[in-house]
Design an enzyme around this catalytic site. Structure first.
Site, PDB file in Angstrom:
ATOM      1  N   THR A 181       0.815  -1.224   0.000  1.00  0.00           N
ATOM      2  CA  THR A 181       0.000   0.000   0.000  1.00  0.00           C
ATOM      3  C   THR A 181       0.847   1.271   0.000  1.00  0.00           C
ATOM      4  O   THR A 181       2.045   1.248   0.289  1.00  0.00           O
ATOM      5  CB  THR A 181      -0.932   0.023   1.222  1.00  0.00           C
ATOM      6  OG1 THR A 181      -0.154   0.085   2.410  1.00  0.00           O
ATOM      7  CG2 THR A 181      -1.834  -1.204   1.257  1.00  0.00           C
ATOM      8  N   ASP A 182       0.167   2.373  -0.276  1.00  0.00           N
ATOM      9  CA  ASP A 182       0.788   3.687  -0.177  1.00  0.00           C
ATOM     10  C   ASP A 182       0.464   4.284   1.194  1.00  0.00           C
ATOM     11  O   ASP A 182      -0.102   3.601   2.059  1.00  0.00           O
ATOM     12  CB  ASP A 182       0.332   4.595  -1.325  1.00  0.00           C
ATOM     13  CG  ASP A 182      -1.182   4.812  -1.356  1.00  0.00           C
ATOM     14  OD1 ASP A 182      -1.861   4.560  -0.326  1.00  0.00           O
ATOM     15  OD2 ASP A 182      -1.683   5.244  -2.401  1.00  0.00           O
ATOM     16  N   LEU A 183       0.767   5.535   1.398  1.00  0.00           N
ATOM     17  CA  LEU A 183       0.541   6.168   2.696  1.00  0.00           C
ATOM     18  C   LEU A 183      -0.927   6.207   3.098  1.00  0.00           C
ATOM     19  O   LEU A 183      -1.245   6.275   4.280  1.00  0.00           O
ATOM     20  CB  LEU A 183       1.103   7.594   2.697  1.00  0.00           C
ATOM     21  CG  LEU A 183       2.623   7.695   2.773  1.00  0.00           C
ATOM     22  CD1 LEU A 183       3.064   9.145   2.591  1.00  0.00           C
ATOM     23  CD2 LEU A 183       3.127   7.149   4.092  1.00  0.00           C
TER      24      LEU A 183
ATOM     25  N   ILE B 249      -3.928   2.389   0.518  1.00  0.00           N
ATOM     26  CA  ILE B 249      -4.514   1.897  -0.731  1.00  0.00           C
ATOM     27  C   ILE B 249      -3.420   1.173  -1.512  1.00  0.00           C
ATOM     28  O   ILE B 249      -2.268   1.622  -1.552  1.00  0.00           O
ATOM     29  CB  ILE B 249      -5.080   3.073  -1.565  1.00  0.00           C
ATOM     30  CG1 ILE B 249      -6.235   3.729  -0.798  1.00  0.00           C
ATOM     31  CG2 ILE B 249      -5.519   2.611  -2.940  1.00  0.00           C
ATOM     32  CD1 ILE B 249      -6.724   5.017  -1.412  1.00  0.00           C
TER      33      ILE B 249
END
Length: 129
Positions: free
Chosen positions: A14-16, A19
């Site tokens: 995921t990203d920050l 997601i």
């Protein structure tokens, strides 16, 4: 022939915002294809060693429909669309329950170790039917 691979979204995917990072869907569908080939009884290392043939992705047409999030349980589905002597096209989806999150049409070709086009091994083609 349809293959299904369950997988879970980990923090590293995921990203920050929690997601799934867009490029990781390509990793998910690669795992789906790898497990599909393995379940067909095809040893890709032996195919390279004995026949000098490997698979390479030639084209990916991808659509991102909805985001996946940290800790989601997903399923990667792989379905053969077309097969020729040297080319295989598969349709792959990533779903969360009944929701389609990602779809791709992937063209895979057989190549010799030199990079020249090669025919799909006969044993592999037989396993597709």
């Amino acid at each position: 022939m349809t293959h299904r691979l369950p997988l879970r979204v980990y923090y590293e995917d995921t990203d920050l915002a929690g997601i799934v990072y867009y490029a990781n869907y390509l990793k998910f569908i690669e795992r789906g294809r790898s497990e599909w080939v393995r379940e067909m009884g095809v040893d890709q290392a032996a195919m390279k060693r004995d026949e000098g043939v490997v698979f390479a992705v030639r084209r990916v047409e991808a659509d991102y429909h909805k985001p996946a999030h940290y800790d989601d349980q997903l399923e990667v589905t792989t379905l053969v669309e077309t097969v020729t002597g040297a080319r295989l096209v598969v349709r792959q989806t990533v779903e969360r329950g009944d929701e389609v999150l990602f779809t791709a049409l992937v063209t895979i070709v057989a190549i010799a170790e030199t990079g020249a086009p090669a025919r799909l091994p006969a044993a592999f083609r037989r396993n597709l039917h």
